[in-house]
Design an enzyme around this catalytic site. Structure first.
Site, PDB file in Angstrom:
ATOM      1  N   ARG A 194      26.981 -17.358 -10.089  1.00  5.24           N
ATOM      2  CA  ARG A 194      27.531 -18.628  -9.630  1.00  5.24           C
ATOM      3  C   ARG A 194      28.951 -18.685  -9.275  1.00  5.24           C
ATOM      4  NH1 ARG A 194      22.745 -19.045 -10.206  1.00  5.24           N
ATOM      5  NH2 ARG A 194      21.627 -20.792 -10.653  1.00  5.24           N
ATOM      6  N   SER A 205      21.559 -27.996 -11.902  1.00  2.00           N
ATOM      7  CA  SER A 205      22.225 -27.808 -13.347  1.00  2.00           C
ATOM      8  C   SER A 205      23.759 -28.185 -12.930  1.00  2.00           C
ATOM      9  CB  SER A 205      22.458 -26.335 -13.504  1.00  2.00           C
ATOM     10  OG  SER A 205      21.184 -25.705 -13.463  1.00  2.00           O
ATOM     11  N   GLU A 263      29.151 -26.318 -13.062  1.00  5.72           N
ATOM     12  CA  GLU A 263      28.667 -25.460 -11.747  1.00  5.72           C
ATOM     13  C   GLU A 263      29.113 -26.386 -10.544  1.00  5.72           C
ATOM     14  OE1 GLU A 263      24.655 -23.684 -11.719  1.00  5.72           O
ATOM     15  OE2 GLU A 263      24.701 -25.140  -9.540  1.00  5.72           O
TER      16      GLU A 263
HETATM   17  P1  FAD Z   1      27.505 -28.909  -0.738  1.00  4.29           P
HETATM   18  O1  FAD Z   1      27.188 -29.314  -2.040  1.00  4.29           O
HETATM   19  O2  FAD Z   1      27.771 -29.637   0.287  1.00  4.29           O
HETATM   20  O3  FAD Z   1      28.730 -28.182  -1.010  1.00  4.29           O
HETATM   21  C1  FAD Z   1      28.825 -27.263  -2.171  1.00  4.29           C
HETATM   22  C2  FAD Z   1      30.433 -26.582  -2.091  1.00  4.29           C
HETATM   23  O4  FAD Z   1      30.368 -25.636  -0.983  1.00  4.29           O
HETATM   24  C3  FAD Z   1      31.363 -27.675  -1.746  1.00  4.29           C
HETATM   25  O5  FAD Z   1      32.587 -27.206  -2.354  1.00  4.29           O
HETATM   26  C4  FAD Z   1      31.876 -27.468  -0.364  1.00  4.29           C
HETATM   27  O6  FAD Z   1      33.123 -27.819   0.261  1.00  4.29           O
HETATM   28  C5  FAD Z   1      31.372 -25.946   0.090  1.00  4.29           C
HETATM   29  N1  FAD Z   1      30.912 -25.592   1.271  1.00  4.29           N
HETATM   30  C6  FAD Z   1      29.789 -26.390   1.904  1.00  4.29           C
HETATM   31  N2  FAD Z   1      29.463 -25.560   3.327  1.00  4.29           N
HETATM   32  C7  FAD Z   1      30.416 -25.018   3.478  1.00  4.29           C
HETATM   33  C8  FAD Z   1      30.690 -24.087   4.613  1.00  4.29           C
HETATM   34  N3  FAD Z   1      30.216 -24.066   5.584  1.00  4.29           N
HETATM   35  N4  FAD Z   1      31.830 -23.341   4.278  1.00  4.29           N
HETATM   36  C9  FAD Z   1      32.794 -23.495   3.281  1.00  4.29           C
HETATM   37  N5  FAD Z   1      32.612 -23.931   2.235  1.00  4.29           N
HETATM   38  C10 FAD Z   1      31.417 -24.931   2.290  1.00  4.29           C
HETATM   39  N6  FAD Z   1      21.941 -23.770  -7.037  1.00  4.29           N
HETATM   40  C11 FAD Z   1      21.521 -22.486  -7.175  1.00  4.29           C
HETATM   41  O7  FAD Z   1      22.398 -21.389  -7.140  1.00  4.29           O
HETATM   42  N7  FAD Z   1      20.196 -22.409  -7.691  1.00  4.29           N
HETATM   43  C12 FAD Z   1      19.405 -23.205  -7.947  1.00  4.29           C
HETATM   44  O8  FAD Z   1      18.230 -22.942  -8.687  1.00  4.29           O
HETATM   45  C13 FAD Z   1      19.604 -24.611  -7.532  1.00  4.29           C
HETATM   46  N8  FAD Z   1      18.745 -25.646  -7.783  1.00  4.29           N
HETATM   47  C14 FAD Z   1      19.034 -26.850  -7.340  1.00  4.29           C
HETATM   48  C15 FAD Z   1      18.230 -27.880  -7.581  1.00  4.29           C
HETATM   49  C16 FAD Z   1      18.605 -29.120  -7.241  1.00  4.29           C
HETATM   50  C17 FAD Z   1      17.498 -30.153  -7.606  1.00  4.29           C
HETATM   51  C18 FAD Z   1      19.639 -29.690  -6.814  1.00  4.29           C
HETATM   52  C19 FAD Z   1      20.044 -31.047  -6.387  1.00  4.29           C
HETATM   53  C20 FAD Z   1      20.590 -28.509  -6.649  1.00  4.29           C
HETATM   54  C21 FAD Z   1      20.414 -27.299  -6.981  1.00  4.29           C
HETATM   55  N9  FAD Z   1      21.368 -25.974  -6.844  1.00  4.29           N
HETATM   56  C22 FAD Z   1      20.895 -24.565  -7.162  1.00  4.29           C
HETATM   57  C23 FAD Z   1      22.665 -26.327  -6.399  1.00  4.29           C
HETATM   58  C24 FAD Z   1      22.712 -26.453  -4.515  1.00  4.29           C
HETATM   59  O9  FAD Z   1      21.619 -26.561  -4.074  1.00  4.29           O
HETATM   60  C25 FAD Z   1      23.334 -25.090  -4.318  1.00  4.29           C
HETATM   61  O10 FAD Z   1      24.693 -24.942  -4.817  1.00  4.29           O
HETATM   62  C26 FAD Z   1      23.405 -25.138  -2.775  1.00  4.29           C
HETATM   63  O11 FAD Z   1      23.964 -24.038  -2.255  1.00  4.29           O
HETATM   64  C27 FAD Z   1      24.509 -26.330  -2.073  1.00  4.29           C
HETATM   65  O12 FAD Z   1      24.403 -26.536  -0.813  1.00  4.29           O
HETATM   66  P2  FAD Z   1      24.864 -27.441   0.069  1.00  4.29           P
HETATM   67  O13 FAD Z   1      24.838 -27.382   1.373  1.00  4.29           O
HETATM   68  O14 FAD Z   1      24.180 -28.921  -0.400  1.00  4.29           O
HETATM   69  O15 FAD Z   1      26.461 -27.772  -0.404  1.00  4.29           O
HETATM   70  N1  EPU Z   2      16.015 -25.214 -22.238  1.00  2.00           N
HETATM   71  C1  EPU Z   2      16.010 -25.844 -23.400  1.00  2.00           C
HETATM   72  N2  EPU Z   2      16.317 -27.363 -23.131  1.00  2.00           N
HETATM   73  C2  EPU Z   2      16.498 -27.793 -21.954  1.00  2.00           C
HETATM   74  C3  EPU Z   2      16.513 -27.060 -20.914  1.00  2.00           C
HETATM   75  C4  EPU Z   2      16.404 -25.682 -20.925  1.00  2.00           C
HETATM   76  O1  EPU Z   2      15.934 -25.697 -24.418  1.00  2.00           O
HETATM   77  O2  EPU Z   2      16.501 -29.114 -21.667  1.00  2.00           O
HETATM   78  C5  EPU Z   2      15.758 -23.683 -22.494  1.00  2.00           C
HETATM   79  C6  EPU Z   2      14.451 -23.462 -21.919  1.00  2.00           C
HETATM   80  O3  EPU Z   2      13.583 -23.478 -22.813  1.00  2.00           O
HETATM   81  C7  EPU Z   2      14.665 -22.032 -21.519  1.00  2.00           C
HETATM   82  C8  EPU Z   2      16.058 -21.753 -21.167  1.00  2.00           C
HETATM   83  O4  EPU Z   2      16.751 -22.875 -21.736  1.00  2.00           O
HETATM   84  O5  EPU Z   2      14.382 -21.173 -22.676  1.00  2.00           O
HETATM   85  C9  EPU Z   2      16.417 -21.646 -19.548  1.00  2.00           C
HETATM   86  O6  EPU Z   2      15.924 -23.080 -18.972  1.00  2.00           O
HETATM   87  P1  EPU Z   2      15.416 -22.885 -17.330  1.00  2.00           P
HETATM   88  O7  EPU Z   2      14.553 -21.545 -17.135  1.00  2.00           O
HETATM   89  O8  EPU Z   2      15.042 -24.201 -16.871  1.00  2.00           O
HETATM   90  O9  EPU Z   2      16.862 -22.371 -16.736  1.00  2.00           O
HETATM   91  P2  EPU Z   2      18.134 -22.795 -16.454  1.00  2.00           P
HETATM   92  O10 EPU Z   2      18.780 -21.784 -17.335  1.00  2.00           O
HETATM   93  O11 EPU Z   2      18.439 -24.197 -17.234  1.00  2.00           O
HETATM   94  C10 EPU Z   2      18.837 -21.477 -14.205  1.00  2.00           C
HETATM   95  C11 EPU Z   2      19.804 -21.847 -13.293  1.00  2.00           C
HETATM   96  C12 EPU Z   2      18.776 -22.832 -12.145  1.00  2.00           C
HETATM   97  C13 EPU Z   2      17.846 -22.000 -11.899  1.00  2.00           C
HETATM   98  C14 EPU Z   2      16.764 -21.612 -12.982  1.00  2.00           C
HETATM   99  C15 EPU Z   2      15.833 -20.692 -12.294  1.00  2.00           C
HETATM  100  C16 EPU Z   2      22.020 -22.284 -14.072  1.00  2.00           C
HETATM  101  C17 EPU Z   2      22.946 -23.062 -14.452  1.00  2.00           C
HETATM  102  N3  EPU Z   2      20.855 -22.802 -13.868  1.00  2.00           N
HETATM  103  O12 EPU Z   2      18.527 -22.865 -15.252  1.00  2.00           O
HETATM  104  O13 EPU Z   2      19.618 -22.966 -11.364  1.00  2.00           O
HETATM  105  O14 EPU Z   2      16.869 -22.542 -10.795  1.00  2.00           O
HETATM  106  O15 EPU Z   2      17.558 -20.938 -14.006  1.00  2.00           O
HETATM  107  O16 EPU Z   2      16.219 -19.348 -12.214  1.00  2.00           O
HETATM  108  O17 EPU Z   2      22.100 -20.947 -13.802  1.00  2.00           O
HETATM  109  C18 EPU Z   2      21.295 -24.773 -10.286  1.00  2.00           C
HETATM  110  O18 EPU Z   2      22.072 -23.917 -10.284  1.00  2.00           O
HETATM  111  O19 EPU Z   2      21.645 -25.965 -10.055  1.00  2.00           O
HETATM  112  C19 EPU Z   2      19.903 -24.374 -10.982  1.00  2.00           C
HETATM  113  C20 EPU Z   2      19.047 -25.339 -10.982  1.00  2.00           C
END
Ligand code: FAD
Ligand code: EPU
Length: 344
Positions: free
Chosen positions: A164, A244, A340
């Site tokens: 991240r 997250s 994050e």
């Molecule tokens: P924004 O929120 O618009 O911007 C994020 C940052 O990037 C800001 O600081 C912005 O200034 C900068 N930025 C955006 N575009 C540019 C550009 N073109 N050039 C330079 N800087 C820029 N993330 C994960 O890694 N793994 C996950 O599994 C994951 N699951 C998610 C689930 C949900 C339900 C949600 C809501 C979010 C999740 N995220 C996850 C976080 C998010 O989706 C990612 O970080 C995504 O890449 C953000 O993209 P965005 O276009 O919405 O960025």
């Molecule tokens: N857990 C709990 N309680 C909770 C949530 C999770 O005990 O309320 C425990 C689960 O039981 C499991 C562990 O935590 O043992 C991990 O949980 P999960 O598999 O849901 O994944 P996570 O670590 O919470 C990360 C990323 C996600 C990504 C998933 C799958 C980060 C900060 N988050 O979540 O990314 O989608 O793994 O790879 O690394 C994001 O970055 O926004 C995001 C959603």
């Protein structure tokens, strides 16, 4: 190009916060950006780059110019018999790009299905899920210097990707407007391509067998990941959130030994550097926050790591809750958790 004034951003951030921007410009091409940077409004105001707004927490309206990246397009840059370099412009929706690659039988990002946001933000925090991060398939990106408009190419080493993390989240925060990202993917259509699907992580294998997907295809993996994500994470259209809120912390071996002796069921993941990653969601749940509603905000009932807006929250309410959660995790476990989400 038009620069809008007092633009509402309510629909442009997935927390659904009622905020706005003093100025707002939707950039649809590199030339538009080069024109924009000559304007007085641009020169005199602070800047914020916005993609899909899915990893951003506005604690206030933005008193400057918001640059919404809407540069679209996907193209094949080069290919060999087994590999392809695909370039996606920054304004492309990430999941649509993933589906495009799957449609062409290009392997490498199927585990990253259904992550919200746009391509341009993906390198920002080296998006990751289900055992894959973009650094695994990253080739290079193009960005424009936010002041001079000069084109700069960043290769894998330049980006300094970590969990991240990247240079764009640290040293070069708000310094470069990313315009395209290129990925090196594997052509599954080639009989000589060597590719190992990554299905060991989490519930992928179980979900594939529940889905009776006996043939391992890119689409099957993508569907399985999407299904798992939909069952675990709240849909921002229904309940405002940014995924997250915190990163999962890593602790040194001694600290891990101390924690596991007191909490034998604590989930933990050994890292290559000898540290141990502990899920922040588990730590937050142990502190009693899971499902707790605090005013208009709270920690989600099925994923404690996701902070949500129950409808009328302000960014500050969410931020104050995050600080309370951070404090209680530190008091109970002696671990600092860091956001994050990008807080503005
Ligand atoms: P924004 O929120 O618009 O911007 C994020 C940052 O990037 C800001 O600081 C912005 O200034 C900068 N930025 C955006 N575009 C540019 C550009 N073109 N050039 C330079 N800087 C820029 N993330 C994960 O890694 N793994 C996950 O599994 C994951 N699951 C998610 C689930 C949900 C339900 C949600 C809501 C979010 C999740 N995220 C996850 C976080 C998010 O989706 C990612 O970080 C995504 O890449 C953000 O993209 P965005 O276009 O919405 O960025
Ligand atoms: N857990 C709990 N309680 C909770 C949530 C999770 O005990 O309320 C425990 C689960 O039981 C499991 C562990 O935590 O043992 C991990 O949980 P999960 O598999 O849901 O994944 P996570 O670590 O919470 C990360 C990323 C996600 C990504 C998933 C799958 C980060 C900060 N988050 O979540 O990314 O989608 O793994 O790879 O690394 C994001 O970055 O926004 C995001 C959603």
């Amino acid at each position: 190009m038009t620069i809008e004034e007092n633009k509402p951003l309510d629909d442009l951030n997935t927390f659904g916060l009622e905020v706005g921007a003093k100025y707002f410009a939707e950039v649809k091409s590199v030339d538009e950006f080069k024109g924009l940077i000559q304007t007085e409004i641009y020169k005199l105001n602070k800047k914020l780059i916005l993609g899909g707004g899915s990893n951003i927490l506005f604690t206030n309206s933005f008193d400057g110019i918001v640059l919404k990246n809407s540069i679209k397009g996907i193209s094949v840059v080069s290919e060999t018999e087994t590999e392809v370099i695909v370039k996606a412009n920054a304004g492309q929706v990430w999941h649509e790009f993933v589906l495009w690659c799957i449609g062409k039988n290009y392997a490498g990002i199927e585990n990253l299905s259904f992550i919200p946001g746009l391509v341009g933000a993906a390198p920002m925090q080296n998006i990751g899920a289900y055992g894959v991060e973009i650094k695994d398939v990253f080739y290079e990106l193009e960005a424009l210097d936010i002041i001079t408009g000069e084109v700069v190419i960043f290769n894998l080493n330049d980006c300094n990707f970590g969990y991240r993390e990247s240079v764009f989240k640290n040293k070069f925060k708000d310094k470069f407007f990313i315009t395209s990202v290129s990925f090196k993917l594997t052509k599954l259509s080639s009989p000589h391509a060597l590719y190992r699907f990554k299905t060991d992580y989490g519930d992928i294998k179980n979900t594939l067998s529940e889905m009776r997907a006996y043939d391992l295809t890119l689409k099957a993996v993508s569907d399985a990941v999407t299904k798992i994500r939909q069952s675990k994470l709240p849909d921002p259209q229904q309940l405002g959130n940014a995924g997250s809120f915190f990163k999962n912390p890593s602790v040194v071996k001694e600290k891990y030994e101390e924690l596991i002796s007191k909490n034998p069921v604590m989930p933990n993941y050994s890292q290559k550097d000898g540290t141990v990653k502990i899920p922040a969601g588990w730590l937050i749940e142990q502190c009693g926050w899971k499902g707790k509603v605090v005013g208009n905000t709270g920690s989600h009932k099925s994923q404690a790591l996701v902070l949500v807006n129950y409808g009328n929250a302000t960014g500050n309410e969410i931020w104050n809750l995050a600080l309370e959660i951070k404090k209680s995790v530190f008091n109970k476990f002696g671990i600092e958790i860091t956001p994050e989400v990008n807080v503005v």
